[in-house]
Scaffold this active site. Structure first.
Site, PDB file in Angstrom:
ATOM      1  N   TYR A  55       0.862  -1.300   0.028  1.00 36.68           N
ATOM      2  CA  TYR A  55       0.050   0.065  -0.008  1.00 36.68           C
ATOM      3  C   TYR A  55       0.669   1.150   0.256  1.00 36.68           C
ATOM      4  O   TYR A  55       1.760   1.861   1.217  1.00 36.68           O
ATOM      5  CB  TYR A  55      -0.822  -0.011   1.261  1.00 36.68           C
ATOM      6  CG  TYR A  55      -1.653  -1.627   1.115  1.00 36.68           C
ATOM      7  CD1 TYR A  55      -2.172  -1.732  -0.391  1.00 36.68           C
ATOM      8  CD2 TYR A  55      -2.491  -0.893   2.507  1.00 36.68           C
ATOM      9  CE1 TYR A  55      -3.327  -2.569  -0.116  1.00 36.68           C
ATOM     10  CE2 TYR A  55      -3.604  -2.273   2.999  1.00 36.68           C
ATOM     11  CZ  TYR A  55      -3.618  -3.203   0.979  1.00 36.68           C
ATOM     12  OH  TYR A  55      -4.422  -4.675   1.452  1.00 36.68           O
ATOM     13  N   HIS A 125      -0.223 -12.047   0.694  1.00 39.13           N
ATOM     14  CA  HIS A 125      -1.203 -11.569  -0.447  1.00 39.13           C
ATOM     15  C   HIS A 125      -1.775 -12.113  -1.397  1.00 39.13           C
ATOM     16  O   HIS A 125      -3.480 -11.832  -1.336  1.00 39.13           O
ATOM     17  CB  HIS A 125      -0.729  -9.978  -0.884  1.00 39.13           C
ATOM     18  CG  HIS A 125      -1.684  -9.171  -0.220  1.00 39.13           C
ATOM     19  ND1 HIS A 125      -1.210  -8.089  -0.080  1.00 39.13           N
ATOM     20  CD2 HIS A 125      -2.636  -8.424  -0.272  1.00 39.13           C
ATOM     21  CE1 HIS A 125      -1.810  -6.661  -0.250  1.00 39.13           C
ATOM     22  NE2 HIS A 125      -3.115  -7.057  -0.382  1.00 39.13           N
ATOM     23  N   SER A 204     -13.021  -4.620   1.631  1.00 42.07           N
ATOM     24  CA  SER A 204     -14.575  -4.442   1.274  1.00 42.07           C
ATOM     25  C   SER A 204     -15.418  -4.551   1.297  1.00 42.07           C
ATOM     26  O   SER A 204     -16.639  -4.630   0.554  1.00 42.07           O
ATOM     27  CB  SER A 204     -14.191  -3.688  -0.318  1.00 42.07           C
ATOM     28  OG  SER A 204     -12.692  -4.090  -1.020  1.00 42.07           O
ATOM     29  N   PRO A 205     -15.862  -4.392   2.970  1.00 39.15           N
ATOM     30  CA  PRO A 205     -16.872  -4.975   3.162  1.00 39.15           C
ATOM     31  C   PRO A 205     -18.557  -4.205   2.858  1.00 39.15           C
ATOM     32  O   PRO A 205     -19.045  -4.202   2.728  1.00 39.15           O
ATOM     33  CB  PRO A 205     -17.223  -4.720   4.684  1.00 39.15           C
ATOM     34  CG  PRO A 205     -15.840  -4.101   4.591  1.00 39.15           C
ATOM     35  CD  PRO A 205     -15.149  -3.898   3.473  1.00 39.15           C
ATOM     36  N   LEU A 206     -17.982  -3.152   2.252  1.00 37.69           N
ATOM     37  CA  LEU A 206     -18.722  -1.708   1.386  1.00 37.69           C
ATOM     38  C   LEU A 206     -19.234  -1.560  -0.357  1.00 37.69           C
ATOM     39  O   LEU A 206     -19.146  -0.891   0.044  1.00 37.69           O
ATOM     40  CB  LEU A 206     -19.092  -0.973   2.581  1.00 37.69           C
ATOM     41  CG  LEU A 206     -18.968  -0.391   3.935  1.00 37.69           C
ATOM     42  CD1 LEU A 206     -19.188   1.035   4.415  1.00 37.69           C
ATOM     43  CD2 LEU A 206     -20.416  -1.118   4.060  1.00 37.69           C
ATOM     44  N   GLY A 209     -17.297   0.662  -1.646  1.00 38.21           N
ATOM     45  CA  GLY A 209     -17.817   2.660  -1.875  1.00 38.21           C
ATOM     46  C   GLY A 209     -18.774   2.173  -1.953  1.00 38.21           C
ATOM     47  O   GLY A 209     -20.020   2.824  -1.840  1.00 38.21           O
TER      48      GLY A 209
END
Length: 329
Positions: A55, A125, A204-206, A209
């Site tokens: 990152y 990863h 990325s549970p949403l 976005g």
């Protein structure tokens, strides 16, 4: 905040994904707000902190390290390795290296950037197709013996890989994308994890976005936002997926919560071996996300969500073809 169990590792039921503080989702220049968000998370009991060496090409680990100055003992710190820049050109895409030699180099570099003497959870990863998973995990296990790592994890793998890795050294957690619009882990890997007593960490549970209800058009993305190049956010796919978000908004309004809180509460309802890590670099969104820990969904509400979001309901792949080649291996 209540807790989740990742193998023998206990974590807060919601974590903080830190990637967006350094890359991928537009401007990342407000370090003070990012660190304030990190501190606010810890103060609220959200003490499961997630980063990775890739990152921001290491900048995110450095940022997290600065933010944890004086507070290291208050958190469960997770990072990842496996992606690296090709030596021939920094402009080329990252490649995967799961070799034992690189694993040993990577953990030392991560500890240096983070400014710590160990990490609590260290993930591979992506599985390196050129290196047997047993060799990679064997090298990772040696770092546990050396005291540099407490627990091991994998990311974006299938059940067979988990079994092979777990036979070498206990795997505490698997991290993959999981949300109302990405439900493939439920058939690809979750049954194996539950059989073996391994936890699951949804990133990325949403829906990057999308499930927040805040995105209305591809024009909402900044020029350097990675979502511009992801199939689900492109062309006709965007509008088709936007129609799904309206279902979340309707169900959330009926419950008296936000769309984000409903989506996170659905994941938390899947078991106490699940610990989502919604990412944010702003305190206002952090507070909203953490409110999901107080939302309890009834059997009827869970059934309504399952009906509205069956498997494969989203239009478009999660990644480009090249990215998809590296997941579920």
């Amino acid at each position: 905040m209540r807790e989740s169990q990742l193998g023998d590792l206990t974590v807060s039921c919601l974590g903080l994904g830190c990637m967006g503080m350094s890359q991928s989702y537009g401007a990342t220049t407000d370090e003070s707000e990012s660190i304030a968000t990190l501190h606010a998370a810890i103060d609220a009991g959200c003490t499961f902190i997630d980063t990775a060496d890739v990152y921001g090409d290491g900048a995110n680990e450095e940022l997290v390290g600065r933010g944890l100055t004086g507070r290291r003992d208050q958190v469960v710190l997770a990072t990842k390795f496996g992606f690296k820049k090709p030596a021939s050109s920094a402009a080329l895409p990252n490649v995967v290296d799961g070799s034992p030699e690189y694993a040993r180099q990577a953990i030392d570099a991560s500890l240096r950037r983070l400014g710590v003497d160990h990490v609590d959870l260290w993930y591979l990863h992506r599985k390196d197709p050129q290196v047997p998973i047993e060799e990679t995990v064997g090298a990772m296990a040696s770092m546990v013996k050396a005291g540099k790592v407490r627990y091991l994890g994998l990311s974006e793998v299938n059940g067979d890989t988990v079994r092979a890795a777990h036979a070498v050294h206990p795997i505490s957690a698997v991290q993959s994308e999981w949300s109302l619009w990405t439900r493939d882990p439920e058939t690809v890997v979750l049954p194996t994890l539950r059989e073996l007593g391994i936890g699951f960490v949804p990133f990325s549970p949403l829906g990057r976005g999308f499930l927040t209800g805040q995105l209305k058009s591809p024009d909402d993305f900044e020029p350097d936002d990675m979502r511009r190049g992801l199939p689900r956010f492109m062309g006709e796919n965007f509008q088709r997926n936007l129609d799904l978000v309206e279902k979340v908004r309707e169900l959330a309004a009926a419950k008296g919560v936000t769309a984000s809180q409903l989506a996170l509460a659905w994941l938390l309802a899947q078991g106490n071996n699940v610990a989502p890590i919604p990412g944010t670099k702003r305190r206002k969104y952090l507070a909203e996300n953490l409110g999901a820990a107080d939302v309890t969904l009834t059997a009827e509400e869970l059934a309504a969500l399952d009906e509205a979001f069956p498997a494969d309901v989203a239009t478009g792949q999660r990644y480009t073809d090249g990215g998809m080649d590296l997941v579920g291996k």
